[in-house]
Design a protein around this motif. Structure first.
Motif, PDB file in Angstrom:
ATOM      1  N   ILE A 182       0.808  -1.429   0.084  1.00  0.00           N
ATOM      2  CA  ILE A 182       0.060  -0.112   0.097  1.00  0.00           C
ATOM      3  C   ILE A 182       0.858   1.315   0.113  1.00  0.00           C
ATOM      4  O   ILE A 182       2.017   1.233   0.365  1.00  0.00           O
ATOM      5  CB  ILE A 182      -0.900  -0.052   1.239  1.00  0.00           C
ATOM      6  CG1 ILE A 182      -0.292   0.064   2.483  1.00  0.00           C
ATOM      7  CG2 ILE A 182      -2.065  -1.096   1.044  1.00  0.00           C
ATOM      8  CD1 ILE A 182      -0.785   0.167   3.555  1.00  0.00           C
ATOM      9  N   GLN A 183       0.354   2.251  -0.694  1.00  0.00           N
ATOM     10  CA  GLN A 183       1.011   3.524  -0.746  1.00  0.00           C
ATOM     11  C   GLN A 183       0.617   4.327   0.522  1.00  0.00           C
ATOM     12  O   GLN A 183      -0.366   4.332   0.993  1.00  0.00           O
ATOM     13  CB  GLN A 183       0.819   4.322  -2.049  1.00  0.00           C
ATOM     14  CG  GLN A 183       1.687   5.747  -2.038  1.00  0.00           C
ATOM     15  CD  GLN A 183       1.196   6.519  -3.187  1.00  0.00           C
ATOM     16  OE1 GLN A 183       0.541   6.170  -4.128  1.00  0.00           O
ATOM     17  NE2 GLN A 183       1.977   7.591  -3.168  1.00  0.00           N
ATOM     18  N   SER A 184       1.723   4.841   1.414  1.00  0.00           N
ATOM     19  CA  SER A 184       1.481   5.728   2.478  1.00  0.00           C
ATOM     20  C   SER A 184       1.333   7.145   2.042  1.00  0.00           C
ATOM     21  O   SER A 184       2.435   7.678   1.760  1.00  0.00           O
ATOM     22  CB  SER A 184       2.642   5.625   3.481  1.00  0.00           C
ATOM     23  OG  SER A 184       2.537   6.389   4.545  1.00  0.00           O
TER      24      SER A 184
ATOM     25  N   PHE B 262       3.948   5.442  13.455  1.00  0.00           N
ATOM     26  CA  PHE B 262       3.229   4.582  12.534  1.00  0.00           C
ATOM     27  C   PHE B 262       2.015   4.069  13.088  1.00  0.00           C
ATOM     28  O   PHE B 262       1.042   3.855  12.342  1.00  0.00           O
ATOM     29  CB  PHE B 262       4.344   3.303  12.279  1.00  0.00           C
ATOM     30  CG  PHE B 262       3.759   2.329  11.164  1.00  0.00           C
ATOM     31  CD1 PHE B 262       3.903   2.867   9.743  1.00  0.00           C
ATOM     32  CD2 PHE B 262       3.161   1.293  11.338  1.00  0.00           C
ATOM     33  CE1 PHE B 262       3.667   2.272   8.689  1.00  0.00           C
ATOM     34  CE2 PHE B 262       2.825   0.281  10.194  1.00  0.00           C
ATOM     35  CZ  PHE B 262       3.151   0.816   9.066  1.00  0.00           C
TER      36      PHE B 262
ATOM     37  N   MET C 247       3.279  -4.780   3.769  1.00  0.00           N
ATOM     38  CA  MET C 247       2.856  -5.021   5.007  1.00  0.00           C
ATOM     39  C   MET C 247       3.061  -6.360   5.564  1.00  0.00           C
ATOM     40  O   MET C 247       2.148  -7.496   5.750  1.00  0.00           O
ATOM     41  CB  MET C 247       1.380  -4.769   5.143  1.00  0.00           C
ATOM     42  CG  MET C 247       1.307  -3.216   4.911  1.00  0.00           C
ATOM     43  SD  MET C 247       1.969  -2.159   6.095  1.00  0.00           S
ATOM     44  CE  MET C 247       1.232  -2.593   7.490  1.00  0.00           C
TER      45      MET C 247
ATOM     46  N   TRP D 128       6.121   3.141  -0.513  1.00  0.00           N
ATOM     47  CA  TRP D 128       4.950   2.073  -0.571  1.00  0.00           C
ATOM     48  C   TRP D 128       5.455   1.066   0.522  1.00  0.00           C
ATOM     49  O   TRP D 128       6.712   0.893   1.072  1.00  0.00           O
ATOM     50  CB  TRP D 128       4.909   1.235  -1.821  1.00  0.00           C
ATOM     51  CG  TRP D 128       4.510   2.075  -2.922  1.00  0.00           C
ATOM     52  CD1 TRP D 128       5.162   3.097  -3.767  1.00  0.00           C
ATOM     53  CD2 TRP D 128       3.290   1.883  -3.544  1.00  0.00           C
ATOM     54  NE1 TRP D 128       4.398   3.552  -4.639  1.00  0.00           N
ATOM     55  CE2 TRP D 128       3.203   2.799  -4.326  1.00  0.00           C
ATOM     56  CE3 TRP D 128       2.031   1.223  -3.186  1.00  0.00           C
ATOM     57  CZ2 TRP D 128       2.026   3.032  -5.095  1.00  0.00           C
ATOM     58  CZ3 TRP D 128       0.900   0.919  -3.821  1.00  0.00           C
ATOM     59  CH2 TRP D 128       0.914   2.009  -5.116  1.00  0.00           C
ATOM     60  N   LEU D 129       4.339   0.493   1.355  1.00  0.00           N
ATOM     61  CA  LEU D 129       4.652  -0.199   2.499  1.00  0.00           C
ATOM     62  C   LEU D 129       4.374  -1.729   2.392  1.00  0.00           C
ATOM     63  O   LEU D 129       3.157  -1.982   2.017  1.00  0.00           O
ATOM     64  CB  LEU D 129       3.866   0.113   3.571  1.00  0.00           C
ATOM     65  CG  LEU D 129       3.926   1.741   3.999  1.00  0.00           C
ATOM     66  CD1 LEU D 129       2.931   2.018   5.151  1.00  0.00           C
ATOM     67  CD2 LEU D 129       5.238   1.930   4.523  1.00  0.00           C
TER      68      LEU D 129
ATOM     69  N   ASP E  73      -0.308   6.875  12.493  1.00  0.00           N
ATOM     70  CA  ASP E  73      -0.679   7.141  11.220  1.00  0.00           C
ATOM     71  C   ASP E  73      -1.211   5.954  10.376  1.00  0.00           C
ATOM     72  O   ASP E  73      -2.074   6.096   9.529  1.00  0.00           O
ATOM     73  CB  ASP E  73       0.570   7.558  10.258  1.00  0.00           C
ATOM     74  CG  ASP E  73       1.008   9.007  10.889  1.00  0.00           C
ATOM     75  OD1 ASP E  73       0.654   9.777  11.411  1.00  0.00           O
ATOM     76  OD2 ASP E  73       2.551   9.077  10.709  1.00  0.00           O
ATOM     77  N   HIS E  74      -0.831   4.867  10.745  1.00  0.00           N
ATOM     78  CA  HIS E  74      -1.464   3.865   9.927  1.00  0.00           C
ATOM     79  C   HIS E  74      -2.162   2.645  10.700  1.00  0.00           C
ATOM     80  O   HIS E  74      -2.595   1.513  10.348  1.00  0.00           O
ATOM     81  CB  HIS E  74      -0.090   2.875   9.190  1.00  0.00           C
ATOM     82  CG  HIS E  74       0.459   3.877   8.401  1.00  0.00           C
ATOM     83  ND1 HIS E  74       1.607   4.703   8.657  1.00  0.00           N
ATOM     84  CD2 HIS E  74       0.356   4.099   6.943  1.00  0.00           C
ATOM     85  CE1 HIS E  74       1.996   5.350   7.547  1.00  0.00           C
ATOM     86  NE2 HIS E  74       1.321   4.972   6.690  1.00  0.00           N
ATOM     87  N   ARG E  75      -2.168   3.116  12.166  1.00  0.00           N
ATOM     88  CA  ARG E  75      -2.976   1.908  13.080  1.00  0.00           C
ATOM     89  C   ARG E  75      -2.530   0.573  13.106  1.00  0.00           C
ATOM     90  O   ARG E  75      -3.050  -0.317  13.300  1.00  0.00           O
ATOM     91  CB  ARG E  75      -4.571   1.932  12.531  1.00  0.00           C
ATOM     92  CG  ARG E  75      -5.241   3.333  12.571  1.00  0.00           C
ATOM     93  CD  ARG E  75      -6.480   3.346  11.726  1.00  0.00           C
ATOM     94  NE  ARG E  75      -6.188   3.076  10.178  1.00  0.00           N
ATOM     95  CZ  ARG E  75      -5.580   3.678   9.254  1.00  0.00           C
ATOM     96  NH1 ARG E  75      -5.152   5.091   9.902  1.00  0.00           N
ATOM     97  NH2 ARG E  75      -5.360   3.487   8.401  1.00  0.00           N
TER      98      ARG E  75
ATOM     99  N   TYR F 114      10.328   8.649   8.063  1.00  0.00           N
ATOM    100  CA  TYR F 114       9.927   9.591   8.987  1.00  0.00           C
ATOM    101  C   TYR F 114      10.910  10.888   8.906  1.00  0.00           C
ATOM    102  O   TYR F 114      10.489  11.781   9.200  1.00  0.00           O
ATOM    103  CB  TYR F 114       9.403   9.329  10.079  1.00  0.00           C
ATOM    104  CG  TYR F 114       8.065   8.617  10.270  1.00  0.00           C
ATOM    105  CD1 TYR F 114       6.902   9.277  10.252  1.00  0.00           C
ATOM    106  CD2 TYR F 114       8.107   7.315  10.461  1.00  0.00           C
ATOM    107  CE1 TYR F 114       5.407   8.635  10.226  1.00  0.00           C
ATOM    108  CE2 TYR F 114       6.727   6.717  10.606  1.00  0.00           C
ATOM    109  CZ  TYR F 114       5.629   7.365  10.354  1.00  0.00           C
ATOM    110  OH  TYR F 114       4.185   6.997  10.376  1.00  0.00           O
TER     111      TYR F 114
END
Length: 322
Positions: free
Chosen positions: A22-24, A262, A38, A35-36, A265-267, A282
């Motif tokens: 996924i793109q952050s 993180f 996961m 991109w992450l 921002d991304h839960r 970051y």
């Protein structure tokens, strides 16, 4: 031990799942896309199940009657998960510093937990002494089956039609580095740089690159315990000779702060070993400058908890203010 139908088995008995890429929007800035990958979403809680699952299924097919491992963290949990899925008993030897939570997770998956030794090396020696002729020893990072399994994440990245300008990952013993390099090479992406991130207190890869030879640290001192290997494996060092590997280092404070950010921002809650790589994004680190598409391996952290993060944030607060 009976098979557990609640655990997913993929093709060829691979025990990992395909994870999202996924793109952050928060970490991306300007023309740069972050991109992450996961891997924190793997069923065992970390990327380790890719390689360890591959190793365990291979040894099971060869007739292994029991898996023996030395690890109080992500690797041991992945072995326990794999053993449960494959209906093969697991003995995990953990050092005395292993958290109660980690031991609880290991037992949850049905592993026998033996506490022995003050550190990983001592636990590892004890685990080796338990081996029977029909056992398979599952190393946390130094096994070709592990590297092959970890390489599958690069296959998934390419299948997503995202071509990165660099891949950012964290380095402890170097199994993830070796696996990602294998994946890049087999996909014809061997020229893509790998930005290998360590904390200052466990920078064995950096020390080896500085010395021009495989080097062992006298000691490690870091909150990112999953990175606390005194020396990277030989294959990781070979990768540094064949692929473009860029060494990056961050402080424990930066790694923990990145975990906090993180989560906000991304839960998703990850451990400091994973936070080390995220810290580069970051902090807008120089290593990422001039790169348009960056993939960060969000490697996970099965034993992380909000209480641990709060403690580490308090411990590193003075360092962040300096």
């Amino acid at each position: 031990m009976t098979p557990d139908p609640s655990i997913h088995r993929g093709p060829d008995l691979d025990l990992h799942i395909q994870t999202p890429l996924i793109q952050s929007p928060i970490l991306s800035a300007g023309q740069q896309e972050v991109w992450l990958k996961m891997e924190a979403f793997q069923p065992s809680g970390s990327f380790k199940i890719r390689g360890i699952g591959r190793a365990c299924t291979t040894y099971a097919q060869r007739g292994a009657a029991r898996f023996v491992a030395a690890s109080g963290g992500n690797a041991g949990i992945a072995v326990a998960y794999a053993g449960r899925a494959l209906s093969i008993p697991v003995v995990t030897v953990v050092p005395q510093t292993t958290s109660v939570k980690a031991c609880d997770i290991l037992r949850l998956y049905g592993a026998e937990v033996i506490i022995a030794g003050a550190n990983f090396n001592e636990a590892n020696r004890f685990a080796q002494s338990l081996l029977r002729p029909t056992d398979a020893f599952i190393h946390p990072f130094d096994d070709p089956h592990l590297w092959s399994g970890h390489a599958s994440m690069v296959d998934e990245i390419k299948a997503s039609n995202i071509r990165p300008d660099a891949i950012v990952l964290s380095v402890g013993g170097g199994g993830l580095l070796a696996g990602v390099a294998e994946g890049l090479n087999r996909q014809g992406w061997g020229h893509i740089p790998i930005i290998a991130t360590e904390t200052y207190g466990a920078a064995s890869l950096h020390a080896s690159l500085q010395a021009g030879k495989l080097t062992s640290l006298e000691e490690v001192a870091t909150l990112a315990t999953s990175l606390a290997a005194k020396q990277i494996c030989g294959q990781a060092w070979e990768v540094c000779q064949t692929n473009k590997v860029i060494s990056a280092r961050v402080s424990d404070a930066q790694a923990v702060k990145a975990c906090e950010a993180f989560l906000e921002d991304h839960r998703v809650l990850v451990e400091p070993a994973c936070g080390a790589s995220l810290a580069l994004a970051y902090s807008r680190a120089n290593e990422l400058a001039d790169l348009r598409k960056i993939v960060i391996i969000v490697c996970g952290g099965a034993t992380m908890s909000p209480q641990m993060m709060a403690t580490w944030l308090e411990q590193t607060s003075s360092a962040r203010c300096d």
